[in-house]
Design a protein around this motif. Structure first.
Motif, PDB file in Angstrom:
ATOM      1  N   ASP A 123       2.282 -13.274  -3.852  1.00  0.00           N
ATOM      2  CA  ASP A 123       2.150 -12.891  -5.265  1.00  0.00           C
ATOM      3  C   ASP A 123       1.410 -13.953  -6.083  1.00  0.00           C
ATOM      4  O   ASP A 123       1.500 -13.963  -7.318  1.00  0.00           O
ATOM      5  N   LYS A 124       0.681 -14.828  -5.408  1.00  0.00           N
ATOM      6  CA  LYS A 124      -0.075 -15.874  -6.116  1.00  0.00           C
ATOM      7  C   LYS A 124      -1.577 -15.818  -5.846  1.00  0.00           C
ATOM      8  O   LYS A 124      -2.376 -16.282  -6.651  1.00  0.00           O
ATOM      9  N   ILE A 125      -1.952 -15.241  -4.702  1.00  0.00           N
ATOM     10  CA  ILE A 125      -3.369 -15.250  -4.329  1.00  0.00           C
ATOM     11  C   ILE A 125      -4.220 -14.505  -5.344  1.00  0.00           C
ATOM     12  O   ILE A 125      -5.384 -14.861  -5.588  1.00  0.00           O
ATOM     13  N   ALA A 126      -3.668 -13.469  -5.986  1.00  0.00           N
ATOM     14  CA  ALA A 126      -4.445 -12.706  -6.970  1.00  0.00           C
ATOM     15  C   ALA A 126      -4.827 -13.567  -8.165  1.00  0.00           C
ATOM     16  O   ALA A 126      -5.890 -13.365  -8.767  1.00  0.00           O
ATOM     17  N   GLN A 127      -3.964 -14.527  -8.519  1.00  0.00           N
ATOM     18  CA  GLN A 127      -4.286 -15.402  -9.644  1.00  0.00           C
ATOM     19  C   GLN A 127      -5.386 -16.401  -9.280  1.00  0.00           C
ATOM     20  O   GLN A 127      -6.109 -16.870 -10.148  1.00  0.00           O
ATOM     21  N   VAL A 128      -5.495 -16.718  -7.997  1.00  0.00           N
ATOM     22  CA  VAL A 128      -6.489 -17.693  -7.560  1.00  0.00           C
ATOM     23  C   VAL A 128      -7.867 -17.055  -7.432  1.00  0.00           C
ATOM     24  O   VAL A 128      -8.880 -17.636  -7.835  1.00  0.00           O
ATOM     25  N   VAL A 129      -7.937 -15.839  -6.868  1.00  0.00           N
ATOM     26  CA  VAL A 129      -9.238 -15.215  -6.597  1.00  0.00           C
ATOM     27  C   VAL A 129      -9.564 -14.061  -7.537  1.00  0.00           C
ATOM     28  O   VAL A 129     -10.636 -13.458  -7.421  1.00  0.00           O
ATOM     29  N   THR A 174      -1.620 -10.564   2.674  1.00  0.00           N
ATOM     30  CA  THR A 174      -2.521 -10.017   1.664  1.00  0.00           C
ATOM     31  C   THR A 174      -2.578  -8.499   1.677  1.00  0.00           C
ATOM     32  O   THR A 174      -3.422  -7.902   1.001  1.00  0.00           O
ATOM     33  N   GLY A 175      -1.693  -7.845   2.448  1.00  0.00           N
ATOM     34  CA  GLY A 175      -1.591  -6.391   2.395  1.00  0.00           C
ATOM     35  C   GLY A 175      -2.324  -5.642   3.474  1.00  0.00           C
ATOM     36  O   GLY A 175      -2.331  -4.409   3.487  1.00  0.00           O
ATOM     37  N   ASN A 176      -2.980  -6.354   4.404  1.00  0.00           N
ATOM     38  CA  ASN A 176      -3.626  -5.695   5.538  1.00  0.00           C
ATOM     39  C   ASN A 176      -2.591  -5.375   6.611  1.00  0.00           C
ATOM     40  O   ASN A 176      -1.479  -5.904   6.607  1.00  0.00           O
ATOM     41  N   THR A 177      -2.970  -4.530   7.551  1.00  0.00           N
ATOM     42  CA  THR A 177      -2.167  -4.335   8.757  1.00  0.00           C
ATOM     43  C   THR A 177      -2.957  -4.898   9.939  1.00  0.00           C
ATOM     44  O   THR A 177      -4.179  -5.045   9.871  1.00  0.00           O
ATOM     45  N   ALA A 178      -2.263  -5.224  11.024  1.00  0.00           N
ATOM     46  CA  ALA A 178      -2.895  -6.014  12.083  1.00  0.00           C
ATOM     47  C   ALA A 178      -2.658  -5.431  13.474  1.00  0.00           C
ATOM     48  O   ALA A 178      -1.582  -4.892  13.769  1.00  0.00           O
ATOM     49  N   VAL A 179      -3.695  -5.549  14.298  1.00  0.00           N
ATOM     50  CA  VAL A 179      -3.579  -5.329  15.736  1.00  0.00           C
ATOM     51  C   VAL A 179      -3.886  -6.671  16.386  1.00  0.00           C
ATOM     52  O   VAL A 179      -5.017  -7.157  16.305  1.00  0.00           O
ATOM     53  N   VAL A 180      -2.881  -7.282  16.995  1.00  0.00           N
ATOM     54  CA  VAL A 180      -3.000  -8.638  17.521  1.00  0.00           C
ATOM     55  C   VAL A 180      -3.173  -8.603  19.033  1.00  0.00           C
ATOM     56  O   VAL A 180      -2.421  -7.921  19.737  1.00  0.00           O
ATOM     57  N   VAL A 181      -4.173  -9.331  19.520  1.00  0.00           N
ATOM     58  CA  VAL A 181      -4.334  -9.542  20.957  1.00  0.00           C
ATOM     59  C   VAL A 181      -3.797 -10.938  21.246  1.00  0.00           C
ATOM     60  O   VAL A 181      -4.375 -11.940  20.831  1.00  0.00           O
TER      61      VAL A 181
END
Length: 295
Positions: A123-129, A174-181
């Motif tokens: 909840d802080k990254i939006a204030q930075v970018v 940051t709200g993405n979803t991931a497929v991890v290898v």
């Protein structure tokens, strides 16, 4: 006291919040740094990779639509679960990377701290970018970050747990979803992390974890039309070039592999901003009056 039989652990993939075996039925041997057998891990197929993308896409709407504060709470819960299973991960990291128990404990503690660090950023990254932009004219002009979508993540090959979390946590924070290898030779900490995610509050499909041959799994992910971005942290130079070419077909965002000497060093915000898009909104302020503003 009678002698007990050893209860061997069966490791499975993690796709859509469930623990399937590989669709192919294949496994491969995982050994420690001295060549001693540790376990059989699932050898993922192209079909497993496609299933993981479907699960990640299905979960994207709910995860990206959650409040940033809520995502932070969910990620902090994962850190709590990791702390409770610290001894297990110390054992697995020590075996995987050939470390002493004390060195492995340092790696696990740094991993848990890293997870907490990213939980605090949700909840802080939006204030930075993001923020308001000065423009000439009677308009409000606001920029805000939004997640890119489904991100394929090739985990680092030599840092089975700290490196893994260092590339996974910023993607989902940051709200993405991931497929991890997972790391090809040391996948067991990643497959155990799946058990933590499944018993925390992370919705099924937000993180999907595959084990097997990195090149075999990554190739269909790089070419997949429903994967929006790919982190090539675990690819060597030759494979990275091939995947980058494949990723260009649908204009994926590509984070090229970068040499990391020490995964415990402060990560900064680069891996979070790598998979954020910026949405800019213009809105009229209304007709300007004699005072220069309608407000």
């Amino acid at each position: 006291m009678s002698e007990r039989l050893t209860v061997l652990k069966t490791y499975k993939l993690y796709v859509g919040g469930k623990f399937p075996r590989s669709e192919s039925g294949r496994v491969y041997e995982v050994t420690d740094s001295k060549g001693n057998w540790l376990a059989n891990a699932p050898l993922s197929s192209r079909k497993d990779a496609r299933d993981a993308v479907v699960a990640a896409r299905k979960a994207f709407g709910g995860w990206s639509g959650a409040t940033a504060y809520n995502r932070g709470q969910v990620l902090y819960r994962v850190a709590e679960m990791l702390e409770g299973r610290r001894a297990q991960f110390v054992h697995e990291v020590a075996d995987a990377e050939g470390l002493s128990k004390s060195k492995a404990a340092e790696q696990v503690d740094a991993t848990i701290d890293r997870w907490v660090w990213y939980a605090g950023w949700t909840d802080k990254i939006a204030q930075v970018v993001g923020g308001g932009n000065p423009v000439a004219g009677p308009f409000f002009n606001l920029s805000s970050p939004e997640p890119t979508g489904v991100v394929a993540v090739l985990a680092p090959q030599k840092s089975s747990f700290l490196g893994l979390v260092s590339v996974l946590a910023p993607v989902i924070a940051t709200g993405n979803t991931a497929v991890v290898v997972a790391s090809e030779n040391t996948p067991l900490p990643a497959l155990s992390l799946a058990e933590v995610l499944a018993t925390s509050d992370v919705p099924g499909g937000v993180v999907n974890i595959l084990s097997g041959r990195t090149a075999e799994i990554a190739t269909p992910l790089a070419a997949h039309q429903d994967v929006n971005a790919i982190d090539l942290a675990g690819a060597d130079e030759v494979l990275a070039k091939e995947l980058e070419i494949a990723a260009a077909d649908n204009l994926k965002r590509v984070l090229r592999p970068q040499p990391v000497d020490d995964w415990s060093a402060a990560p900064g915000t680069d891996r979070m901003t790598a998979f954020l898009e910026t949405k800019t909104v213009w809105h009229p302020t209304g007709s300007l009056g004699a005072s220069g503003s309608a407000y």
